[in-house]
Design a protein around this motif. Structure first.
Motif, PDB file in Angstrom:
ATOM      1  N   SER A  61       4.867  -6.423  13.629  1.00 15.01           N
ATOM      2  CA  SER A  61       3.772  -5.555  14.066  1.00 15.01           C
ATOM      3  C   SER A  61       3.933  -4.314  13.150  1.00 15.01           C
ATOM      4  CB  SER A  61       4.007  -5.010  15.511  1.00 15.01           C
ATOM      5  OG  SER A  61       5.437  -4.554  15.903  1.00 15.01           O
ATOM      6  N   PHE A  62       5.235  -4.249  12.538  1.00  9.84           N
ATOM      7  CA  PHE A  62       5.484  -2.662  11.652  1.00  9.84           C
ATOM      8  C   PHE A  62       5.026  -3.125  10.134  1.00  9.84           C
ATOM      9  CE2 PHE A  62       8.186   0.409   9.596  1.00  9.84           C
ATOM     10  CZ  PHE A  62       7.528   1.471  10.210  1.00  9.84           C
ATOM     11  N   LEU A  63       4.967  -4.431   9.742  1.00 13.65           N
ATOM     12  CA  LEU A  63       5.101  -5.063   8.402  1.00 13.65           C
ATOM     13  C   LEU A  63       3.753  -4.308   7.736  1.00 13.65           C
ATOM     14  CD1 LEU A  63       6.410  -6.777   6.545  1.00 13.65           C
ATOM     15  CD2 LEU A  63       4.827  -8.652   7.182  1.00 13.65           C
ATOM     16  N   PRO A  64       2.418  -4.022   8.348  1.00 18.85           N
ATOM     17  CA  PRO A  64       1.305  -3.538   7.548  1.00 18.85           C
ATOM     18  C   PRO A  64       1.608  -2.387   7.118  1.00 18.85           C
ATOM     19  CG  PRO A  64       0.691  -4.824   9.454  1.00 18.85           C
ATOM     20  CD  PRO A  64       2.071  -4.541   9.712  1.00 18.85           C
ATOM     21  N   TYR A  65       2.357  -1.402   7.931  1.00 13.48           N
ATOM     22  CA  TYR A  65       2.633  -0.110   7.409  1.00 13.48           C
ATOM     23  C   TYR A  65       3.645   0.010   6.347  1.00 13.48           C
ATOM     24  CZ  TYR A  65       3.678   4.955   7.938  1.00 13.48           C
ATOM     25  OH  TYR A  65       3.852   6.327   7.688  1.00 13.48           O
ATOM     26  N   ILE A  66       4.505  -0.801   6.103  1.00 13.51           N
ATOM     27  CA  ILE A  66       5.477  -0.592   4.903  1.00 13.51           C
ATOM     28  C   ILE A  66       4.841  -1.317   3.627  1.00 13.51           C
ATOM     29  CG2 ILE A  66       7.365  -0.379   6.292  1.00 13.51           C
ATOM     30  CD1 ILE A  66       8.196  -3.272   6.031  1.00 13.51           C
ATOM     31  N   THR A  67       3.734  -2.231   3.684  1.00 13.75           N
ATOM     32  CA  THR A  67       3.073  -2.914   2.681  1.00 13.75           C
ATOM     33  C   THR A  67       2.594  -1.818   1.820  1.00 13.75           C
ATOM     34  OG1 THR A  67       2.706  -4.665   4.117  1.00 13.75           O
ATOM     35  CG2 THR A  67       1.772  -4.815   2.109  1.00 13.75           C
ATOM     36  N   ALA A  68       2.500  -1.948   0.437  1.00 13.33           N
ATOM     37  CA  ALA A  68       1.891  -0.866  -0.251  1.00 13.33           C
ATOM     38  C   ALA A  68       0.527  -1.058  -0.154  1.00 13.33           C
ATOM     39  CB  ALA A  68       2.073  -1.549  -2.071  1.00 13.33           C
ATOM     40  N   VAL A  70      -2.116  -0.090  -2.026  1.00 15.77           N
ATOM     41  CA  VAL A  70      -2.797  -0.791  -3.090  1.00 15.77           C
ATOM     42  C   VAL A  70      -3.037  -2.077  -3.135  1.00 15.77           C
ATOM     43  CG1 VAL A  70      -2.907  -0.903  -5.674  1.00 15.77           C
ATOM     44  CG2 VAL A  70      -2.500   1.445  -4.624  1.00 15.77           C
ATOM     45  N   ALA A  71      -1.938  -2.819  -2.965  1.00 14.49           N
ATOM     46  CA  ALA A  71      -1.832  -4.147  -2.717  1.00 14.49           C
ATOM     47  C   ALA A  71      -2.779  -4.753  -1.790  1.00 14.49           C
ATOM     48  CB  ALA A  71      -0.312  -4.850  -2.642  1.00 14.49           C
ATOM     49  N   VAL A  72      -2.752  -4.152  -0.486  1.00 14.44           N
ATOM     50  CA  VAL A  72      -3.360  -4.703   0.664  1.00 14.44           C
ATOM     51  C   VAL A  72      -4.838  -4.143   0.463  1.00 14.44           C
ATOM     52  CG1 VAL A  72      -3.733  -4.110   3.062  1.00 14.44           C
ATOM     53  CG2 VAL A  72      -1.429  -4.038   2.245  1.00 14.44           C
ATOM     54  N   GLY A  73      -5.070  -3.122  -0.153  1.00 13.86           N
ATOM     55  CA  GLY A  73      -6.420  -2.952  -0.595  1.00 13.86           C
ATOM     56  C   GLY A  73      -7.235  -3.991  -1.473  1.00 13.86           C
ATOM     57  N   LEU A  74      -6.478  -4.358  -2.304  1.00  9.69           N
ATOM     58  CA  LEU A  74      -7.088  -5.491  -3.184  1.00  9.69           C
ATOM     59  C   LEU A  74      -7.285  -6.854  -2.409  1.00  9.69           C
ATOM     60  CD1 LEU A  74      -4.824  -4.775  -6.463  1.00  9.69           C
ATOM     61  CD2 LEU A  74      -7.138  -4.207  -6.216  1.00  9.69           C
ATOM     62  N   ILE A 114     -11.663  -0.379   8.980  1.00  3.24           N
ATOM     63  CA  ILE A 114     -10.430  -1.522   9.176  1.00  3.24           C
ATOM     64  C   ILE A 114      -9.396  -1.578   8.713  1.00  3.24           C
ATOM     65  CG2 ILE A 114     -10.575  -4.014   9.198  1.00  3.24           C
ATOM     66  CD1 ILE A 114     -13.203  -4.213   9.712  1.00  3.24           C
ATOM     67  N   LEU A 115      -9.420  -1.319   7.301  1.00  3.69           N
ATOM     68  CA  LEU A 115      -8.110  -1.080   6.664  1.00  3.69           C
ATOM     69  C   LEU A 115      -7.263  -0.141   6.970  1.00  3.69           C
ATOM     70  CD1 LEU A 115      -6.209  -1.894   4.255  1.00  3.69           C
ATOM     71  CD2 LEU A 115      -7.511  -0.782   2.489  1.00  3.69           C
ATOM     72  N   ASN A 116      -8.014   1.012   7.248  1.00  2.00           N
ATOM     73  CA  ASN A 116      -7.186   2.235   7.720  1.00  2.00           C
ATOM     74  C   ASN A 116      -6.409   2.015   9.250  1.00  2.00           C
ATOM     75  OD1 ASN A 116      -6.328   4.994   7.510  1.00  2.00           O
ATOM     76  ND2 ASN A 116      -7.617   5.499   9.034  1.00  2.00           N
ATOM     77  N   VAL A 117      -7.232   1.246   9.788  1.00  2.00           N
ATOM     78  CA  VAL A 117      -6.578   1.093  11.405  1.00  2.00           C
ATOM     79  C   VAL A 117      -5.439  -0.033  11.327  1.00  2.00           C
ATOM     80  CG1 VAL A 117      -7.254  -0.010  13.502  1.00  2.00           C
ATOM     81  CG2 VAL A 117      -8.882   1.669  12.465  1.00  2.00           C
ATOM     82  N   TRP A 118      -5.834  -1.106  10.530  1.00  2.00           N
ATOM     83  CA  TRP A 118      -4.813  -2.154  10.132  1.00  2.00           C
ATOM     84  C   TRP A 118      -3.388  -1.481   9.741  1.00  2.00           C
ATOM     85  CZ3 TRP A 118      -2.240  -4.157   5.981  1.00  2.00           C
ATOM     86  CH2 TRP A 118      -1.566  -5.596   6.231  1.00  2.00           C
ATOM     87  N   TYR A 185     -10.983   4.725  -2.048  1.00  2.00           N
ATOM     88  CA  TYR A 185     -10.966   4.576  -3.460  1.00  2.00           C
ATOM     89  C   TYR A 185     -10.801   3.037  -4.073  1.00  2.00           C
ATOM     90  CZ  TYR A 185      -9.208   5.912  -8.031  1.00  2.00           C
ATOM     91  OH  TYR A 185      -8.987   5.541  -9.544  1.00  2.00           O
ATOM     92  N   ILE A 186      -9.810   2.283  -3.328  1.00  2.00           N
ATOM     93  CA  ILE A 186      -9.495   1.001  -3.879  1.00  2.00           C
ATOM     94  C   ILE A 186     -10.697   0.159  -3.317  1.00  2.00           C
ATOM     95  CG2 ILE A 186      -7.970  -1.063  -3.469  1.00  2.00           C
ATOM     96  CD1 ILE A 186      -5.809   1.177  -3.018  1.00  2.00           C
TER      97      ILE A 186
END
Length: 244
Positions: A61-68, A70-74, A114-118, A185-186
């Protein structure tokens, strides 16, 4: 350099890009309050009820927060692609038509939200989960003896016990929402047009792309003033609701 007084501030309120950025950022803020806090509270409550494998569930559940970001945005950019994105393929699998998520002026804000919430929800989940661990079990046991159901215990014990943490989350969500930058931005570069432009992104464009540093500073001061007003407003509303 020549002093120009309040000319930059006057120009802002006739600048359609600034006004669109203000409108978009307000929508991001409202969407964050409506979606992130309830989701975080639900996930934290589920984590608190899990006994086996809690560590694994907390990590996932915490993994999305520590993921970069920029990478997630791509990755989200690929997922929402009109021609080959996973989201449109899923829609087509159920008989629907592909949607121009990233190139539509009406829908471009949806992937950003959606990206911001996730990405942000796990952080508030962790905060609320730590608060749930401090609530005495005896309160729930006494409520069970009195015949209270799960919903009653949630609204009469859990939420009042987390009131201070919820207030903290309200304020920090507002700050995070009003300074949103990486997601639009991404994903969309603030476009198409200015349909997903955020205030912080507009500040960046003026300061570091156009090198209009005075104008960018004016945007920054307006953004700071908005954050102060929003924080004070939220504080008054929550105090009224808590009866303080």
């Amino acid at each position: 350099m020549k002093p120009i007084g309040l000319a930059n501030y006057k120009a802002l309120f006739t600048d359609y890009m600034f006004l669109d950025g203000l409108k978009n950022t307000t929508l991001y803020w409202v969407a964050s309050l409506v979606l992130i806090l309830p989701l975080a509270l639900i996930i934290a409550s589920l984590l608190n009820s899990v006994k086996k494998g809690r560590g694994l569930f907390k990590l996932l559940s915490f993994l999305p927060y520590i993921t970069a970001t920029v990478a997630v945005g791509l990755i989200f950019n690929i997922m929402f692609d009109y021609n080959s994105g996973f989201i449109n393929q899923l829609i087509q699998a159920f008989g629907g038509k592909p949607v121009a998520w990233l190139t539509s002026t009406k829908l471009s804000k949806v992937p950003v939200i959606i990206l911001n919430v996730w990405r942000i929800t796990p952080w508030y989940t962790l905060i609320l989960f730590s608060g749930l661990l401090t609530i005495p079990v005896e309160l729930y046991e006494a409520a069970t003896i009195d015949g209270a159901n799960c919903l009653t215990k949630f609204f009469r014990i859990t939420i009042p016990s987390l009131s201070n943490l919820l207030f903290f989350c309200f304020i920090t969500i507002a700050v995070d929402s009003w300074k949103i930058f990486a997601e639009p931005y991404i994903l969309t570069k603030g476009g198409p047009g200015t349909s997903s432009l955020s205030l912080f992104q507009y500040l960046y464009i003026n300061g570091f792309t156009l090198f209009k540093l005075g104008y960018a500073s004016a945007v920054g001061y307006i953004l700071t003033l908005i954050l102060l007003c929003v924080s004070v407003m939220q504080q008054k509303i929550l105090k009224q609701q808590s009866g303080l």
